[in-house]
Design a protein around this motif. Structure first.
Motif, PDB file in Angstrom:
ATOM      1  N   PRO A   1       0.807  -1.232   0.000  1.00 55.87           N
ATOM      2  CA  PRO A   1       0.000   0.000   0.000  1.00 55.87           C
ATOM      3  C   PRO A   1       0.835   1.276   0.000  1.00 55.87           C
ATOM      4  O   PRO A   1       0.474   2.264  -0.654  1.00 55.87           O
ATOM      5  N   ALA A   2       1.968   1.254   0.707  1.00 58.95           N
ATOM      6  CA  ALA A   2       2.820   2.444   0.730  1.00 58.95           C
ATOM      7  C   ALA A   2       3.382   2.728  -0.654  1.00 58.95           C
ATOM      8  O   ALA A   2       3.493   3.896  -1.061  1.00 58.95           O
ATOM      9  N   ARG A   3       3.714   1.676  -1.386  1.00 59.88           N
ATOM     10  CA  ARG A   3       4.216   1.866  -2.744  1.00 59.88           C
ATOM     11  C   ARG A   3       3.115   2.389  -3.663  1.00 59.88           C
ATOM     12  O   ARG A   3       3.365   3.234  -4.532  1.00 59.88           O
ATOM     13  N   THR A   4       1.896   1.901  -3.462  1.00 57.71           N
ATOM     14  CA  THR A   4       0.771   2.370  -4.270  1.00 57.71           C
ATOM     15  C   THR A   4       0.531   3.855  -4.053  1.00 57.71           C
ATOM     16  O   THR A   4       0.356   4.626  -5.001  1.00 57.71           O
ATOM     17  N   ILE A   5       0.531   4.284  -2.788  1.00 60.52           N
ATOM     18  CA  ILE A   5       0.316   5.701  -2.483  1.00 60.52           C
ATOM     19  C   ILE A   5       1.457   6.543  -3.038  1.00 60.52           C
ATOM     20  O   ILE A   5       1.242   7.586  -3.668  1.00 60.52           O
ATOM     21  N   GLY A   6       2.689   6.079  -2.814  1.00 59.49           N
ATOM     22  CA  GLY A   6       3.842   6.831  -3.316  1.00 59.49           C
ATOM     23  C   GLY A   6       3.840   6.938  -4.831  1.00 59.49           C
ATOM     24  O   GLY A   6       4.149   7.997  -5.388  1.00 59.49           O
ATOM     25  N   THR A   7       3.477   5.842  -5.512  1.00 61.03           N
ATOM     26  CA  THR A   7       3.417   5.854  -6.973  1.00 61.03           C
ATOM     27  C   THR A   7       2.328   6.796  -7.460  1.00 61.03           C
ATOM     28  O   THR A   7       2.528   7.548  -8.421  1.00 61.03           O
ATOM     29  N   GLY A   8       1.167   6.775  -6.805  1.00 58.70           N
ATOM     30  CA  GLY A   8       0.073   7.653  -7.212  1.00 58.70           C
ATOM     31  C   GLY A   8       0.453   9.122  -7.115  1.00 58.70           C
ATOM     32  O   GLY A   8       0.233   9.903  -8.044  1.00 58.70           O
ATOM     33  N   VAL A   9       1.043   9.503  -5.982  1.00 59.85           N
ATOM     34  CA  VAL A   9       1.468  10.897  -5.799  1.00 59.85           C
ATOM     35  C   VAL A   9       2.554  11.254  -6.806  1.00 59.85           C
ATOM     36  O   VAL A   9       2.517  12.329  -7.434  1.00 59.85           O
ATOM     37  N   ALA A  10       3.532  10.362  -6.981  1.00 57.80           N
ATOM     38  CA  ALA A  10       4.622  10.628  -7.922  1.00 57.80           C
ATOM     39  C   ALA A  10       4.106  10.733  -9.349  1.00 57.80           C
ATOM     40  O   ALA A  10       4.546  11.586 -10.131  1.00 57.80           O
ATOM     41  N   ALA A  11       3.145   9.861  -9.711  1.00 60.03           N
ATOM     42  CA  ALA A  11       2.595   9.902 -11.064  1.00 60.03           C
ATOM     43  C   ALA A  11       1.835  11.200 -11.303  1.00 60.03           C
ATOM     44  O   ALA A  11       1.969  11.834 -12.354  1.00 60.03           O
ATOM     45  N   GLY A  12       1.022  11.608 -10.335  1.00 61.33           N
ATOM     46  CA  GLY A  12       0.303  12.869 -10.477  1.00 61.33           C
ATOM     47  C   GLY A  12       1.242  14.052 -10.598  1.00 61.33           C
ATOM     48  O   GLY A  12       1.052  14.944 -11.431  1.00 61.33           O
ATOM     49  N   PHE A  13       2.293  14.044  -9.781  1.00 55.14           N
ATOM     50  CA  PHE A  13       3.268  15.146  -9.791  1.00 55.14           C
ATOM     51  C   PHE A  13       4.031  15.196 -11.107  1.00 55.14           C
ATOM     52  O   PHE A  13       4.144  16.248 -11.740  1.00 55.14           O
ATOM     53  N   THR A  14       4.560  14.043 -11.537  1.00 51.21           N
ATOM     54  CA  THR A  14       5.389  14.038 -12.740  1.00 51.21           C
ATOM     55  C   THR A  14       4.575  14.266 -14.011  1.00 51.21           C
ATOM     56  O   THR A  14       5.058  14.898 -14.953  1.00 51.21           O
ATOM     57  N   THR A  15       3.342  13.772 -14.052  1.00 55.59           N
ATOM     58  CA  THR A  15       2.543  13.992 -15.262  1.00 55.59           C
ATOM     59  C   THR A  15       2.095  15.443 -15.365  1.00 55.59           C
ATOM     60  O   THR A  15       1.955  15.975 -16.459  1.00 55.59           O
ATOM     61  N   MET A  16       1.902  16.100 -14.220  1.00 52.70           N
ATOM     62  CA  MET A  16       1.494  17.502 -14.254  1.00 52.70           C
ATOM     63  C   MET A  16       2.660  18.405 -14.633  1.00 52.70           C
ATOM     64  O   MET A  16       2.510  19.354 -15.393  1.00 52.70           O
ATOM     65  N   THR A  17       3.840  18.103 -14.128  1.00 53.14           N
ATOM     66  CA  THR A  17       4.975  18.989 -14.334  1.00 53.14           C
ATOM     67  C   THR A  17       5.714  18.750 -15.646  1.00 53.14           C
ATOM     68  O   THR A  17       6.321  19.671 -16.193  1.00 53.14           O
ATOM     69  N   ALA A  18       5.685  17.524 -16.166  1.00 52.59           N
ATOM     70  CA  ALA A  18       6.506  17.249 -17.358  1.00 52.59           C
ATOM     71  C   ALA A  18       5.943  16.163 -18.256  1.00 52.59           C
ATOM     72  O   ALA A  18       6.645  15.697 -19.148  1.00 52.59           O
ATOM     73  N   ASN A  19       4.694  15.756 -18.061  1.00 55.35           N
ATOM     74  CA  ASN A  19       4.144  14.646 -18.843  1.00 55.35           C
ATOM     75  C   ASN A  19       5.088  13.448 -18.824  1.00 55.35           C
ATOM     76  O   ASN A  19       5.268  12.763 -19.831  1.00 55.35           O
ATOM     77  N   ALA A  20       5.696  13.208 -17.668  1.00 62.76           N
ATOM     78  CA  ALA A  20       6.742  12.187 -17.574  1.00 62.76           C
ATOM     79  C   ALA A  20       6.368  11.055 -16.639  1.00 62.76           C
ATOM     80  O   ALA A  20       7.241  10.395 -16.070  1.00 62.76           O
ATOM     81  N   ALA A  21       5.075  10.798 -16.461  1.00 65.24           N
ATOM     82  CA  ALA A  21       4.661   9.743 -15.538  1.00 65.24           C
ATOM     83  C   ALA A  21       4.688   8.354 -16.173  1.00 65.24           C
ATOM     84  O   ALA A  21       4.486   7.368 -15.480  1.00 65.24           O
ATOM     85  N   GLY A  22       4.928   8.273 -17.483  1.00 67.54           N
ATOM     86  CA  GLY A  22       4.967   6.977 -18.147  1.00 67.54           C
ATOM     87  C   GLY A  22       5.923   6.001 -17.486  1.00 67.54           C
ATOM     88  O   GLY A  22       5.535   4.877 -17.145  1.00 67.54           O
ATOM     89  N   PRO A  23       7.191   6.393 -17.269  1.00 67.82           N
ATOM     90  CA  PRO A  23       8.118   5.475 -16.601  1.00 67.82           C
ATOM     91  C   PRO A  23       7.692   5.144 -15.175  1.00 67.82           C
ATOM     92  O   PRO A  23       7.904   4.022 -14.712  1.00 67.82           O
ATOM     93  N   VAL A  24       7.106   6.108 -14.450  1.00 73.98           N
ATOM     94  CA  VAL A  24       6.646   5.853 -13.079  1.00 73.98           C
ATOM     95  C   VAL A  24       5.620   4.724 -13.074  1.00 73.98           C
ATOM     96  O   VAL A  24       5.714   3.769 -12.300  1.00 73.98           O
ATOM     97  N   MET A  25       4.626   4.822 -13.959  1.00 79.99           N
ATOM     98  CA  MET A  25       3.583   3.810 -13.998  1.00 79.99           C
ATOM     99  C   MET A  25       4.096   2.495 -14.581  1.00 79.99           C
ATOM    100  O   MET A  25       3.652   1.417 -14.181  1.00 79.99           O
ATOM    101  N   ALA A  26       5.014   2.578 -15.524  1.00 79.01           N
ATOM    102  CA  ALA A  26       5.587   1.354 -16.087  1.00 79.01           C
ATOM    103  C   ALA A  26       6.256   0.533 -14.994  1.00 79.01           C
ATOM    104  O   ALA A  26       6.076  -0.687 -14.909  1.00 79.01           O
ATOM    105  N   LEU A  27       7.005   1.197 -14.127  1.00 77.73           N
ATOM    106  CA  LEU A  27       7.683   0.492 -13.047  1.00 77.73           C
ATOM    107  C   LEU A  27       6.680  -0.077 -12.044  1.00 77.73           C
ATOM    108  O   LEU A  27       6.870  -1.178 -11.514  1.00 77.73           O
ATOM    109  N   TYR A  28       5.601   0.638 -11.792  1.00 80.38           N
ATOM    110  CA  TYR A  28       4.576   0.150 -10.865  1.00 80.38           C
ATOM    111  C   TYR A  28       3.878  -1.087 -11.424  1.00 80.38           C
ATOM    112  O   TYR A  28       3.693  -2.084 -10.715  1.00 80.38           O
ATOM    113  N   PHE A  29       3.501  -1.035 -12.692  1.00 86.27           N
ATOM    114  CA  PHE A  29       2.811  -2.175 -13.294  1.00 86.27           C
ATOM    115  C   PHE A  29       3.741  -3.384 -13.438  1.00 86.27           C
ATOM    116  O   PHE A  29       3.299  -4.532 -13.356  1.00 86.27           O
TER     117      PHE A  29
END
Length: 252
Positions: free
Chosen positions: A137-165
């Motif tokens: 669960p901690a990884r899920t929360i951390g990934t969600g926050v990181a994905a939201g942050f990176t996709t908003m700032t640089a459209n760069a959440a693809g690698p974040v979600m790829a690693l999570y999946f």
């Protein structure tokens, strides 16, 4: 004439067209490689404005991927969404106060850390799996926050979600389908925030309209390629692409 109206030379337009092909390709195959396109657009125009131009092209690719891949892990999506929204708001606030350079390096370091974590975890014996793995669960929360942050700032959440999946150990078809729905929902949520920051301009929307065929071409290429790729090859390429995306953000 088109180049003069948009204010870009033909070489730069060609580079952005190639980047648009990569966006489409990433949406229907290896999700982590879209970071390369983000870097190209950020070089062609101011980094903040480039996020709006890329966002429209990403939405086009999301729509194609949703129509093509119907296998989705809704359980993973429902776990992620609540923690993504704070990340989006944090990213919007970050964009208002932090320079482009600091923003890119922060995201690059985050991605690199996630790649190293994933490589370390893959050295450990795999736990018995259900239909879909259950990341902590901690990884899920951390990934969600990181994905939201990176996709908003640089459209760069693809690698974040790829690693999570990859950590969830889902097969490549479910990976692509779940990834498509996740980003379709998140990218739609970004539209009003991006508009509020005044980043959509008529010139960039015209550029997006001209680049849509390139995105569709990339989507078709991705669909053709992914059929010939094994699960192991898919995971290896995704990890390498995530690491390259992190490097691009750190070195730009």
């Amino acid at each position: 004439m088109i180049a003069e109206v948009l204010g870009y030379g033909w070489p730069m337009l060609a580079a952005m067209a190639a980047a648009a092909v990569v966006i489409g390709f990433s949406k229907t195959s290896f999700g982590g490689i879209a970071g390369i396109s983000v870097a190209v657009f950020a070089l062609a125009m101011p980094a903040r404005e480039s996020t709006a131009a890329v966002l429209v092209l990403l939405l086009v690719g999301d729509a194609v991927a949703i129509l093509r891949y119907r296998t989705v892990s809704w359980r993973l999506l429902l776990c992620l969404v609540p923690s993504v929204l704070p990340g989006l708001l944090l990213g919007a606030l970050f964009m208002a106060f932090v320079s482009d350079g600091v923003m890119r390096r922060t995201i690059g370091l985050l991605l690199l850390a996630m790649v190293l974590l994933q490589l370390w975890q893959r050295r450990r014996p795999a736990a018995p799996e259900t239909e879909v793995g259950e990341p902590h669960p901690a990884r899920t929360i951390g990934t969600g926050v990181a994905a939201g942050f990176t996709t908003m700032t640089a459209n760069a959440a693809g690698p974040v979600m790829a690693l999570y999946f990859l950590a969830a150990r889902i097969d490549k078809v479910r990976f692509i389908g779940t990834n498509a729905w996740f980003f379709a929902l998140i990218n739609l949520a970004k539209v009003p925030l991006t508009a509020a920051l005044g980043l959509f301009t008529p010139a960039h929307l015209l550029l997006d309209l001209l680049l849509v065929p390139a995105v569709l071409l990339g989507c078709a290429l991705g669909i053709a390629v992914i059929r010939r790729v094994s699960q192991r090859q898919f995971e290896v390429v995704t990890l390498i692409a995530s690491a390259l995306s992190a490097g691009l953000l750190l070195l730009r």
